[in-house]
Design a protein around this motif. Structure first.
Motif, PDB file in Angstrom:
ATOM      1  N   TYR A  21       2.948   3.746  15.929  1.00 41.75           N
ATOM      2  CA  TYR A  21       1.754   3.031  13.950  1.00 41.75           C
ATOM      3  C   TYR A  21       0.975   3.390  14.316  1.00 41.75           C
ATOM      4  CZ  TYR A  21      -0.075   0.900  10.656  1.00 41.75           C
ATOM      5  OH  TYR A  21      -0.820   0.680   9.072  1.00 41.75           O
ATOM      6  N   ILE A  22       0.205   2.469  16.109  1.00 45.04           N
ATOM      7  CA  ILE A  22      -0.917   2.476  15.941  1.00 45.04           C
ATOM      8  C   ILE A  22      -1.388   3.872  16.366  1.00 45.04           C
ATOM      9  CG2 ILE A  22      -2.611   1.767  17.199  1.00 45.04           C
ATOM     10  CD1 ILE A  22      -1.103  -1.230  17.709  1.00 45.04           C
ATOM     11  N   GLY A  24      -1.071   6.904  15.700  1.00 40.20           N
ATOM     12  CA  GLY A  24      -0.642   7.762  14.275  1.00 40.20           C
ATOM     13  C   GLY A  24      -2.310   7.472  13.362  1.00 40.20           C
ATOM     14  N   LYS A  25      -2.451   6.127  13.521  1.00 37.57           N
ATOM     15  CA  LYS A  25      -3.098   5.659  12.785  1.00 37.57           C
ATOM     16  C   LYS A  25      -4.670   5.897  12.846  1.00 37.57           C
ATOM     17  CE  LYS A  25      -4.296   1.271  10.186  1.00 37.57           C
ATOM     18  NZ  LYS A  25      -3.778  -0.014   9.673  1.00 37.57           N
ATOM     19  N   ALA A  28      -5.397   9.758  12.448  1.00 38.56           N
ATOM     20  CA  ALA A  28      -5.399  10.617  10.858  1.00 38.56           C
ATOM     21  C   ALA A  28      -6.477   9.590  10.508  1.00 38.56           C
ATOM     22  CB  ALA A  28      -4.242   9.587  10.034  1.00 38.56           C
ATOM     23  N   LEU A  29      -6.436   7.917  10.662  1.00 38.87           N
ATOM     24  CA  LEU A  29      -7.773   7.082  10.132  1.00 38.87           C
ATOM     25  C   LEU A  29      -9.376   7.592  10.962  1.00 38.87           C
ATOM     26  CD1 LEU A  29      -5.333   5.875   8.224  1.00 38.87           C
ATOM     27  CD2 LEU A  29      -7.409   4.450   8.277  1.00 38.87           C
ATOM     28  N   HIS A  32      -9.454  11.966  12.509  1.00 39.46           N
ATOM     29  CA  HIS A  32      -9.470  12.237  10.941  1.00 39.46           C
ATOM     30  C   HIS A  32      -8.837  13.827  11.242  1.00 39.46           C
ATOM     31  CE1 HIS A  32     -12.152   9.759   9.299  1.00 39.46           C
ATOM     32  NE2 HIS A  32     -13.016  10.034  10.128  1.00 39.46           N
ATOM     33  N   LYS A  33      -7.654  13.889  11.671  1.00 39.15           N
ATOM     34  CA  LYS A  33      -6.540  14.375  12.264  1.00 39.15           C
ATOM     35  C   LYS A  33      -5.474  14.061  10.836  1.00 39.15           C
ATOM     36  CE  LYS A  33      -7.920  15.448  17.165  1.00 39.15           C
ATOM     37  NZ  LYS A  33      -7.960  14.738  17.814  1.00 39.15           N
ATOM     38  N   HIS A  34      -4.489  14.941  11.072  1.00 42.45           N
ATOM     39  CA  HIS A  34      -3.313  15.004  10.006  1.00 42.45           C
ATOM     40  C   HIS A  34      -1.920  14.374  10.892  1.00 42.45           C
ATOM     41  CE1 HIS A  34      -4.483  16.444   7.122  1.00 42.45           C
ATOM     42  NE2 HIS A  34      -5.417  17.497   7.042  1.00 42.45           N
ATOM     43  N   ALA A  35      -1.548  12.797  10.798  1.00 43.50           N
ATOM     44  CA  ALA A  35      -0.508  12.410  12.263  1.00 43.50           C
ATOM     45  C   ALA A  35       0.316  12.166  10.685  1.00 43.50           C
ATOM     46  CB  ALA A  35      -1.218  11.353  12.318  1.00 43.50           C
ATOM     47  N   THR A  36       1.894  12.572  11.539  1.00 43.30           N
ATOM     48  CA  THR A  36       3.086  11.217  11.073  1.00 43.30           C
ATOM     49  C   THR A  36       3.963  10.563  12.390  1.00 43.30           C
ATOM     50  OG1 THR A  36       4.861  13.167  11.595  1.00 43.30           O
ATOM     51  CG2 THR A  36       3.484  13.270   9.202  1.00 43.30           C
ATOM     52  N   MET A  37       4.314   9.388  12.022  1.00 41.12           N
ATOM     53  CA  MET A  37       5.095   8.465  12.845  1.00 41.12           C
ATOM     54  C   MET A  37       6.742   8.687  12.408  1.00 41.12           C
ATOM     55  SD  MET A  37       6.864   5.879  14.118  1.00 41.12           S
ATOM     56  CE  MET A  37       6.234   4.055  12.883  1.00 41.12           C
ATOM     57  N   SER A  62       3.840  19.767   8.218  1.00 46.87           N
ATOM     58  CA  SER A  62       4.423  19.781   7.035  1.00 46.87           C
ATOM     59  C   SER A  62       6.105  19.356   8.149  1.00 46.87           C
ATOM     60  CB  SER A  62       4.375  21.251   7.000  1.00 46.87           C
ATOM     61  OG  SER A  62       5.464  22.534   8.022  1.00 46.87           O
TER      62      SER A  62
END
Lengths: 187, 187
Positions: A21-22, A24-25, A28-29, A32-37, A62
């Motif tokens: 979780y960390i 990905g966060k 993303a935050l 400034h990339k895109h991320a999924t977990m 996607s």
């Protein structure tokens, strides 16, 4: 970077999902990339191996299903057996050296750290082994920046434990840097 | 049930991801189904809409990407706009009625609850609106059993807040049951 797939794996209770979780966060935050977990539940949730999959991309993700990980972190023997087989050739395999024995030639480059031992003996709390491992990862791979990870660690751990967790992160980070030095020397 | 896809959505800070985590955990650990939970990070992590996708299945989930949700929960207007468009025909749309205005005829059956208001005015803590909503969901759909959810809520919320969160769950559950009664009466 177009798309990077990272799998963190270990035993239930080692904080694997929180670490994923960390990661990905942070991407993303703060980067400034895109991320999924994605986390799987299943029989593994009842005490066996567990894993969290993080996908990082410059574009929206996607297809969040992990296809072939570029990086696998294994913090238990069962996790190594179950989750490292599809590592991409030349990928990065990070293991907790006290928890995992390599029983065959790995597909990727292996870096080992006694993350649980460091957490328990040096820092006094076994439960931060996951954060030690995140620091180790940050030193060895720059898909997610170390500074982004530091911010995300602070934001994601229980209040009052921020400094302690950052200490764990830095311990893993320094250990990772020393591994890189060693590898350079041995070339 | 072969495969059920559930999307929880709302604002960052409403506890959407925790609710999704609890839902997957309840299904996997206590109902003995297979489950995955995927969370997207992205611009939405910086304060806008966020969502957690839970996939439940009798068999291992090999494709964790949500294709068309059977159930969508929307706890904010932006989340409704962004995440409810692909609800399956005849699916279930649950909304927080104070946070969301339906601006067009919905594709599915709609059930509304003032979850945030109940959490804030009746229970005194706005932050359990997510758990009120889980209770509401449990009354309206049995893909995950209410008892499994109760156990997973207890295991997943901060220590010391278990009873309070269960109270929030029951409040949402009773509200959901009353909605079903009303629907029966109106037929």
């Amino acid at each position: 970077m177009s798309r990077i797939e990272i799998r963190l794996s270990g035993l239930g209770g080692q904080g694997i999902i929180l670490a994923a979780y960390i990661l990905g966060k942070a991407a993303a935050l703060h980067d400034h990339k895109h991320a999924t977990m994605t986390q799987n539940y299943g029989p593994e949730s009842r005490g066996g191996a567990c894993s969290g999959q993080v996908i990082l991309s410059d574009a929206p993700v996607s297809y969040p299903h992990l296809t072939q990980p570029n990086i696998v972190v294994a913090m238990s023997q069962e996790a190594l057996a179950k989750y490292s087989g599809d590592l991409v050739d030349g990928g990065l395999l990070l293991i907790d050296e006290d928890m995992v024995q390599l029983d065959r030639a790995p597909r990727g480059r292996v870096f080992a750290i006694p993350a649980t031992r460091i957490a328990e003996k040096e820092l006094g709390r076994k439960m931060v082994a996951n954060i030690v491992m995140l620091g180790f990862l940050a030193a060895l791979d720059q898909s997610v920046s170390a500074d982004a990870l530091r911010l995300a660690v602070r934001e994601s751990v229980p209040k009052g434990t921020e400094d302690f967790n950052i200490q764990a992160f830095e311990r893993g980070y320094v250990y990772g840097e020393s591994r890189i030095e060693k590898e350079k020397e041995s070339v």
